[in-house]
Design a protein around this motif. Structure first.
Motif, PDB file in Angstrom:
ATOM      1  N   GLY A   1       0.804  -1.218   0.000  1.00  0.00           N
ATOM      2  CA  GLY A   1       0.000   0.000   0.000  1.00  0.00           C
ATOM      3  C   GLY A   1       0.833   1.262   0.000  1.00  0.00           C
ATOM      4  N   TRP A   2       0.463   2.194  -0.894  1.00  0.00           N
ATOM      5  CA  TRP A   2       1.112   3.504  -0.960  1.00  0.00           C
ATOM      6  C   TRP A   2       0.135   4.647  -0.688  1.00  0.00           C
ATOM      7  N   ASP A   3      -1.162   4.427  -0.845  1.00  0.00           N
ATOM      8  CA  ASP A   3      -2.159   5.467  -0.572  1.00  0.00           C
ATOM      9  C   ASP A   3      -2.572   5.436   0.891  1.00  0.00           C
ATOM     10  N   VAL A   4      -2.767   6.616   1.480  1.00  0.00           N
ATOM     11  CA  VAL A   4      -3.162   6.673   2.886  1.00  0.00           C
ATOM     12  C   VAL A   4      -3.992   7.921   3.160  1.00  0.00           C
ATOM     13  N   ALA A   5      -4.870   7.791   4.146  1.00  0.00           N
ATOM     14  CA  ALA A   5      -5.513   8.944   4.777  1.00  0.00           C
ATOM     15  C   ALA A   5      -5.553   8.656   6.270  1.00  0.00           C
ATOM     16  N   GLY A   6      -5.177   9.643   7.066  1.00  0.00           N
ATOM     17  CA  GLY A   6      -5.131   9.395   8.503  1.00  0.00           C
ATOM     18  C   GLY A   6      -4.815  10.653   9.282  1.00  0.00           C
ATOM     19  N   VAL A   7      -4.325  10.463  10.501  1.00  0.00           N
ATOM     20  CA  VAL A   7      -4.083  11.556  11.437  1.00  0.00           C
ATOM     21  C   VAL A   7      -2.635  11.484  11.926  1.00  0.00           C
ATOM     22  N   VAL A   8      -1.974  12.631  11.922  1.00  0.00           N
ATOM     23  CA  VAL A   8      -0.596  12.672  12.413  1.00  0.00           C
ATOM     24  C   VAL A   8      -0.580  12.359  13.905  1.00  0.00           C
TER      25      VAL A   8
END
Length: 307
Positions: A64-71
């Motif tokens: 996986g190279w795509d991400v959405a999240g929180v620092v």
């Protein structure tokens, strides 16, 4: 942390849900708590070993190279981002190992930008690789207002973004796709053309003087047919065939992580210029099924994994 991993190349059965050490955070890197990731064709091609000749690998690989999240935690020198920031990104590193199908990922700040405010995490995870590929090919081809642009595989993951970005630039867009996707393309302001025998003639019927730009995201004969379709001075950009550059003088594009380009995509999305299509959302434990769905080539929109 929980992560999907594979310890050898192979089919979807090599994917396993495992426990892995939390990743280390470098000085120009932030630790991201992953909320969603998505599957791209390159993910299952990498799993099958097709990138072995150009990228080093360290098993076990987290795909996986795509991400959405929180620092969650910043590195020593990352003034761009702070804990709690919602981000999305194309976290491609220089080797295959620490990907985004995990609870945590160490992401270089150059691969991230702030998440579009109008999108859910699942929708945002569907954007980075495909959206960047579209934006960067449209730019490399210098698409501008008043041009006629032909997009091959216009209803696919990359093509679906490219037609919208080209339209936002003021271009007229013709798109090749199967008949089942023609109404979808019309809803995006695209003039659809059926794939297959007679395709060149069908495009020429819509653009008798030829097209100014061809964006090649699919289709085995698209580069070979390009000279019959390009207007004088026209150009082609391909993500699949280096002949577009080497024989036709166009562009051959391998997408690059770029924070500024991600920020531009977020701006266009929040401005309503670009919409995001999600075909399916599955749980992390269902990563094998997510890869299977992507490999069929049938979903319109991205297959997303919720972490």
């Amino acid at each position: 942390m929980r992560a999907i991993t594979y310890s050898r190349y192979g089919d979807v059965d090599v994917l396993e849900l495992t426990e892995q050490p939390d990743p280390k955070v470098g000085p120009d890197t932030v630790l991201v708590r992953v909320r969603a990731a998505s599957v791209n064709p390159v993910d299952w091609k990498a799993r099958q070993g097709h990138l072995d000749r150009i990228m080093d690998v360290e098993f076990p690989v987290v795909p996986g190279w795509d991400v959405a999240g929180v620092v969650e935690r910043p590195g020593l020198d990352t003034p761009e981002l702070a804990p709690g920031d919602e981000v999305f990104g194309y976290v491609r590193k220089d080797w295959l190992h620490g990907g985004t199908f995990a609870e945590l990922v160490a992401a270089p700040v150059r691969t991230l930008a702030r998440k579009p405010a109008s999108l859910s995490f699942e929708e945002a995870a569907a954007v980075p690789l495909a959206g960047l590929t579209a934006l960067q090919t449209v730019r490399r081809a210098a698409v501008r207002e008043g041009q006629t642009v032909l997009v091959h595989a216009a209803s696919g993951g990359v093509g679906g973004f490219a037609v919208q970005i080209a339209r936002a630039a003021g271009a007229r867009v013709i798109g090749t796709a199967s008949a089942t996707n023609h109404e979808y393309l019309r809803s995006r302001g695209v003039e659809p053309v059926e794939y297959g025998e007679g395709e060149v003639e069908r495009v020429r019927a819509l653009a008798p003087d030829g097209v100014d730009v061809i964006l090649h995201y699919g289709g085995a004969n698209a580069v070979a047919d390009a000279p019959r379709l390009l207007a004088p001075g026209g150009t082609i950009a391909s993500i699949l065939d280096a002949k577009a550059r080497d024989e036709l003088g166009g562009q051959y594009v391998w997408v690059r992580p770029d924070s500024d380009d991600l920020t531009e995509l977020a701006r266009m999305i929040d401005a309503g210029q670009v919409a995001v299509d999600v075909a399916a959302v599955l749980d992390l434990a269902d990563a094998r099924e997510a890869h299977r769905l992507s490999e069929t080539g049938h979903p319109r929109g991205k297959v997303v994994v919720r972490v």
